[in-house]
Design an enzyme around this catalytic site. Structure first.
Site, PDB file in Angstrom:
ATOM      1  N   ASP A   1      57.262  14.818  39.635  1.00  0.00           N
ATOM      2  CA  ASP A   1      57.445  15.311  38.125  1.00  0.00           C
ATOM      3  C   ASP A   1      56.611  16.558  37.199  1.00  0.00           C
ATOM      4  O   ASP A   1      56.418  17.472  37.435  1.00  0.00           O
ATOM      5  CB  ASP A   1      55.273  13.769  38.196  1.00  0.00           C
ATOM      6  CG  ASP A   1      55.998  13.673  36.174  1.00  0.00           C
ATOM      7  OD1 ASP A   1      55.686  12.256  36.188  1.00  0.00           O
ATOM      8  OD2 ASP A   1      55.683  14.266  35.556  1.00  0.00           O
ATOM      9  N   ILE A   2      57.770  16.486  36.152  1.00  0.00           N
ATOM     10  CA  ILE A   2      57.491  17.381  35.897  1.00  0.00           C
ATOM     11  C   ILE A   2      56.330  18.024  35.059  1.00  0.00           C
ATOM     12  O   ILE A   2      56.085  19.332  34.635  1.00  0.00           O
ATOM     13  CB  ILE A   2      58.592  17.601  34.042  1.00  0.00           C
ATOM     14  CG1 ILE A   2      59.383  19.057  33.989  1.00  0.00           C
ATOM     15  CG2 ILE A   2      58.491  17.437  33.791  1.00  0.00           C
ATOM     16  CD1 ILE A   2      60.354  18.928  33.673  1.00  0.00           C
TER      17      ILE A   2
ATOM     18  N   GLU B   1      57.451   5.080  29.159  1.00  0.00           N
ATOM     19  CA  GLU B   1      58.245   6.164  28.863  1.00  0.00           C
ATOM     20  C   GLU B   1      59.692   6.407  28.355  1.00  0.00           C
ATOM     21  O   GLU B   1      60.870   6.881  27.597  1.00  0.00           O
ATOM     22  CB  GLU B   1      57.513   7.977  28.170  1.00  0.00           C
ATOM     23  CG  GLU B   1      56.547   7.545  27.457  1.00  0.00           C
ATOM     24  CD  GLU B   1      55.315   8.721  27.505  1.00  0.00           C
ATOM     25  OE1 GLU B   1      55.836  10.299  28.228  1.00  0.00           O
ATOM     26  OE2 GLU B   1      54.397   8.787  26.948  1.00  0.00           O
TER      27      GLU B   1
ATOM     28  N   ASN C   1      54.840   1.791  35.424  1.00  0.00           N
ATOM     29  CA  ASN C   1      54.512   1.633  34.104  1.00  0.00           C
ATOM     30  C   ASN C   1      55.688   0.573  33.745  1.00  0.00           C
ATOM     31  O   ASN C   1      57.311   1.105  33.988  1.00  0.00           O
ATOM     32  CB  ASN C   1      54.769   2.931  33.480  1.00  0.00           C
ATOM     33  CG  ASN C   1      53.360   3.549  33.450  1.00  0.00           C
ATOM     34  OD1 ASN C   1      52.077   3.012  34.303  1.00  0.00           O
ATOM     35  ND2 ASN C   1      53.519   5.092  33.632  1.00  0.00           N
TER      36      ASN C   1
ATOM     37  N   HIS D   1      61.387   3.701  37.981  1.00  0.00           N
ATOM     38  CA  HIS D   1      60.647   4.590  38.551  1.00  0.00           C
ATOM     39  C   HIS D   1      58.983   4.231  38.791  1.00  0.00           C
ATOM     40  O   HIS D   1      58.432   3.714  38.025  1.00  0.00           O
ATOM     41  CB  HIS D   1      60.328   5.729  37.769  1.00  0.00           C
ATOM     42  CG  HIS D   1      59.823   6.061  36.494  1.00  0.00           C
ATOM     43  ND1 HIS D   1      60.520   5.606  34.875  1.00  0.00           N
ATOM     44  CD2 HIS D   1      58.341   6.726  35.831  1.00  0.00           C
ATOM     45  CE1 HIS D   1      58.872   5.612  34.121  1.00  0.00           C
ATOM     46  NE2 HIS D   1      58.022   6.126  34.760  1.00  0.00           N
ATOM     47  N   MET D   2      59.077   4.919  40.212  1.00  0.00           N
ATOM     48  CA  MET D   2      57.263   4.810  40.576  1.00  0.00           C
ATOM     49  C   MET D   2      56.809   5.663  41.115  1.00  0.00           C
ATOM     50  O   MET D   2      57.539   6.971  40.949  1.00  0.00           O
ATOM     51  CB  MET D   2      57.810   3.825  42.139  1.00  0.00           C
ATOM     52  CG  MET D   2      56.593   4.228  42.810  1.00  0.00           C
ATOM     53  SD  MET D   2      57.133   3.269  44.920  1.00  0.00           S
ATOM     54  CE  MET D   2      57.008   1.626  44.412  1.00  0.00           C
ATOM     55  N   HIS D   3      55.739   6.238  40.719  1.00  0.00           N
ATOM     56  CA  HIS D   3      54.657   7.369  40.748  1.00  0.00           C
ATOM     57  C   HIS D   3      53.844   7.117  42.075  1.00  0.00           C
ATOM     58  O   HIS D   3      53.187   6.216  42.204  1.00  0.00           O
ATOM     59  CB  HIS D   3      53.243   7.357  39.706  1.00  0.00           C
ATOM     60  CG  HIS D   3      54.399   7.812  37.557  1.00  0.00           C
ATOM     61  ND1 HIS D   3      54.180   8.641  37.194  1.00  0.00           N
ATOM     62  CD2 HIS D   3      54.893   6.426  37.220  1.00  0.00           C
ATOM     63  CE1 HIS D   3      54.935   8.753  36.219  1.00  0.00           C
ATOM     64  NE2 HIS D   3      55.151   7.165  36.156  1.00  0.00           N
TER      65      HIS D   3
HETATM   66  P1  AMP Z   1      56.521   7.290  32.132  1.00  0.00           P
HETATM   67  O1  AMP Z   1      55.487   7.425  31.424  1.00  0.00           O
HETATM   68  O2  AMP Z   1      55.919   6.587  33.388  1.00  0.00           O
HETATM   69  O3  AMP Z   1      57.793   6.467  31.672  1.00  0.00           O
HETATM   70  O4  AMP Z   1      56.852   8.499  33.328  1.00  0.00           O
HETATM   71  C1  AMP Z   1      57.063   9.090  33.312  1.00  0.00           C
HETATM   72  C2  AMP Z   1      57.336  10.533  33.701  1.00  0.00           C
HETATM   73  O5  AMP Z   1      58.778  11.444  34.392  1.00  0.00           O
HETATM   74  C3  AMP Z   1      56.366  11.366  33.274  1.00  0.00           C
HETATM   75  O6  AMP Z   1      55.079  11.555  34.122  1.00  0.00           O
HETATM   76  C4  AMP Z   1      56.946  12.590  32.651  1.00  0.00           C
HETATM   77  O7  AMP Z   1      56.127  13.825  33.282  1.00  0.00           O
HETATM   78  C5  AMP Z   1      58.111  12.654  33.309  1.00  0.00           C
HETATM   79  N1  AMP Z   1      59.154  13.827  33.087  1.00  0.00           N
HETATM   80  C6  AMP Z   1      59.863  13.480  32.276  1.00  0.00           C
HETATM   81  N2  AMP Z   1      61.524  14.015  32.236  1.00  0.00           N
HETATM   82  C7  AMP Z   1      61.506  14.728  33.597  1.00  0.00           C
HETATM   83  C8  AMP Z   1      61.692  15.351  34.089  1.00  0.00           C
HETATM   84  N3  AMP Z   1      63.051  16.134  34.105  1.00  0.00           N
HETATM   85  N4  AMP Z   1      61.617  15.600  35.579  1.00  0.00           N
HETATM   86  C9  AMP Z   1      60.731  14.856  35.820  1.00  0.00           C
HETATM   87  N5  AMP Z   1      59.965  13.922  35.641  1.00  0.00           N
HETATM   88  C10 AMP Z   1      59.645  13.988  33.718  1.00  0.00           C
END
Ligand code: AMP
Length: 114
Positions: free
Chosen positions: A31-32, A96, A88, A101-103
């Site tokens: 994650d960025i 967002e 989420n 996607h899975m964290h």
């Molecule tokens: P969510 O709130 O569950 O949609 O999580 C989206 C996640 O994507 C967040 O934790 C961001 O930090 C991550 N994210 C967004 N853009 C990138 C990227 N280019 N590379 C890696 N992670 C990203």
């Protein structure tokens, strides 16, 4: 297919990301903006917008995503201490990015949501 999605561009390596695992079904990358020492995102290679788009045909992707997450947790040596897996879904769930996607979070004691 969402070819313009930021996550699709990560899979096809059109934008840079720290990919930690990739196979024919999923891609996992850092994650960025990490919320924990280990914060990896696991996504299907084929576009699925959210958990709302899981159906009888594609549901097996979820078990594979879970398997890959547990395997990464072992490789990152966070499995014994423990970790958290989060997906989420949509606005109220805090999703967002419009791409399933899975964290995988770990490497420290995580706060409680409840
Ligand atoms: P969510 O709130 O569950 O949609 O999580 C989206 C996640 O994507 C967040 O934790 C961001 O930090 C991550 N994210 C967004 N853009 C990138 C990227 N280019 N590379 C890696 N992670 C990203």
């Amino acid at each position: 297919m969402q070819d313009d999605s930021i996550f699709k561009k990560i899979i096809t390596k059109k934008i840079p990301a720290h990919i930690v695992y990739q196979d024919e079904k999923v891609t996992a990358f850092k994650d960025i903006k990490p919320k924990a020492p280990v914060h990896i995102l696991i996504i299907p290679n084929v576009f699925i917008a959210s958990l709302n788009d899981i159906n009888k045909k594609n549901k097996s992707i979820l078990s594979h995503m879970f398997y890959v997450a547990t395997d990464i947790a072992k490789r990152k040596k966070i499995s014994q201490e423990g970790y958290r897996i989060i997906i989420n879904c949509n606005k109220n769930g805090g999703q967002e990015i419009n791409y399933l996607h899975m964290h995988l979070l770990g490497g420290k004691k995580l706060g409680s949501f409840f």
